[in-house]
Design a protein around this motif. Structure first.
Motif, PDB file in Angstrom:
ATOM      1  N   ASN A   1       1.854  -8.947   3.110  1.00 21.38           N
ATOM      2  CA  ASN A   1       1.287  -7.634   3.460  1.00 21.38           C
ATOM      3  C   ASN A   1       1.694  -7.206   4.869  1.00 21.38           C
ATOM      4  O   ASN A   1       2.058  -6.046   5.095  1.00 21.38           O
ATOM      5  CB  ASN A   1      -0.241  -7.676   3.357  1.00 21.38           C
TER       6      ASN A   1
ATOM      7  N   ASN B   1       5.082  -5.910   5.071  1.00 16.27           N
ATOM      8  CA  ASN B   1       5.295  -4.700   4.259  1.00 16.27           C
ATOM      9  C   ASN B   1       6.216  -4.945   3.064  1.00 16.27           C
ATOM     10  O   ASN B   1       7.021  -4.093   2.698  1.00 16.27           O
ATOM     11  CB  ASN B   1       5.867  -3.555   5.123  1.00 16.27           C
TER      12      ASN B   1
ATOM     13  N   GLU C   1       5.711  -8.816  -4.464  1.00 18.49           N
ATOM     14  CA  GLU C   1       4.768  -9.821  -3.967  1.00 18.49           C
ATOM     15  C   GLU C   1       4.563 -10.958  -4.957  1.00 18.49           C
ATOM     16  O   GLU C   1       4.607 -12.140  -4.595  1.00 18.49           O
ATOM     17  CB  GLU C   1       3.416  -9.167  -3.649  1.00 18.49           C
TER      18      GLU C   1
END
Length: 322
Positions: free
Chosen positions: A290, A293, A299
């Motif tokens: 996170n 970014n 993810e």
């Protein structure tokens, strides 16, 4: 020419060393990498945030560790969590005392765990199938009970367990530390902990030794259900909302934390220390992605690759199968 053989006790066993401390080094390397990549990572507020975010999976993983140590699996923890906390939240909305609603939620989670254990021991249904069935049933009951609507506006006294602070430490972190401590004492300082390891290592030998294997099996699934309900209460208190879809996928996060932490799917090997590190590693990875970014689309891919590499490293230095 004579050669002096080094005593066995003094030889450096690289395999054993990496198996024991590899996860610690992996965690430290991840921390170092994220510190270098983001100046926001190694701050007090972010580290507290990582600990807070890891609490839910951490509590669920305590129960999952006990189950996997017996050679079982619990795929129902996310749905058990959802049914328990939505009923508890509903009781609070109806004006019932917070303590009664919390006890009801914990009782429902424990009861569903007991049902899992009885299906496995009495009906002889494999753990994977039994808990998969419970996953579906509990989720369906949750959707029916809530009619697909969230339950919000819970009492402030209840929300304290999710948002309160004790001596500067968030209550969820304190509660999670207590759960791990009690779990560690149970596993390492009681005969039931020894029974769990023996059952996972050799079920036949455990039965021949007179260990009540069926009662131990029901017990670990009951504890797993209790931990799922407790984690759900903390989550709902923090969000001030009990969503009917709450807990989806939590079983996979818990299994990942347990297995990355070194607990063997075959049973009888592992412990809560590794599970704690596994849960922290996974949440640190989520936090780092996170901060950097990384697209949400990537993810899950990155997290899956890192978990797979951790498992391959552990397997490479594990002793041969029994």
């Amino acid at each position: 020419m004579m050669t002096v053989t080094q005593p066995a006790a003094l030889r450096f066993d690289r395999r054993a060393f990496i198996q024991r401390f590899g996860l610690v080094f992996s965690f430290m390397l991840l921390m170092l990498a994220l510190t270098l990549l983001s100046d926001r990572f190694l701050t007090a507020s972010n580290l507290i945030n990582i600990l807070r975010q890891a609490t839910i999976n951490g509590i669920v993983s305590v129960g999952m560790t006990l189950v996997i140590l017996t050679g079982g699996i619990d795929l129902s923890v996310g749905s058990v969590l959802a049914l328990a906390v939505t009923i508890g939240a509903s009781l609070m909305k109806q004006g019932q005392p917070v303590g009664l609603a919390v006890l009801a939620a914990l009782g429902i989670g424990t009861l569903l765990g007991v049902i899992n254990g009885l299906m496995i021991t009495k009906a002889r249904i494999p753990p994977f199938i039994a808990t998969l069935g419970m996953l579906t049933v509990a989720r369906g009951l949750t959707l029916m009970y809530t009619q697909g609507q969230p339950i919000t506006g819970l009492p402030a006294t209840f929300r304290w367990i999710g948002t309160g602070v004790v001596s500067g430490i968030p209550v969820p972190i304190v509660l999670t530390a207590l759960v791990f401590l009690l779990g560690w004492i149970f596993l390492t300082r009681t005969r039931y902990g020894a029974y769990i390891y023996l059952l996972g290592d050799n079920p036949t030998a455990a039965r021949l030794a007179g260990i009540p294997t069926e009662r131990i099996t029901v017990l670990v699934y009951a504890i797993s259900g209790f931990c799922a309900a407790l984690a759900g209460l903390v989550l709902v208190a923090r969000l001030d909302s009990a969503q009917p879809i709450i807990g989806q996928g939590y079983e996979f996060n818990a299994i990942a934390a347990v297995v990355v932490g070194g607990t063997s799917f075959a049973g009888g090997e592992g412990g809560l220390g590794g599970t704690l590190l596994g849960a922290l590693l996974i949440e640190t990875l989520n936090n780092g992605l996170n901060l950097l970014n990384v697209s949400p689309l990537w993810e899950q891919v990155v997290k899956g690759v890192v978990i797979a590499l951790a498992l391959l490293l552990y397997k490479a230095f594990s002793p041969p199968s029994r």
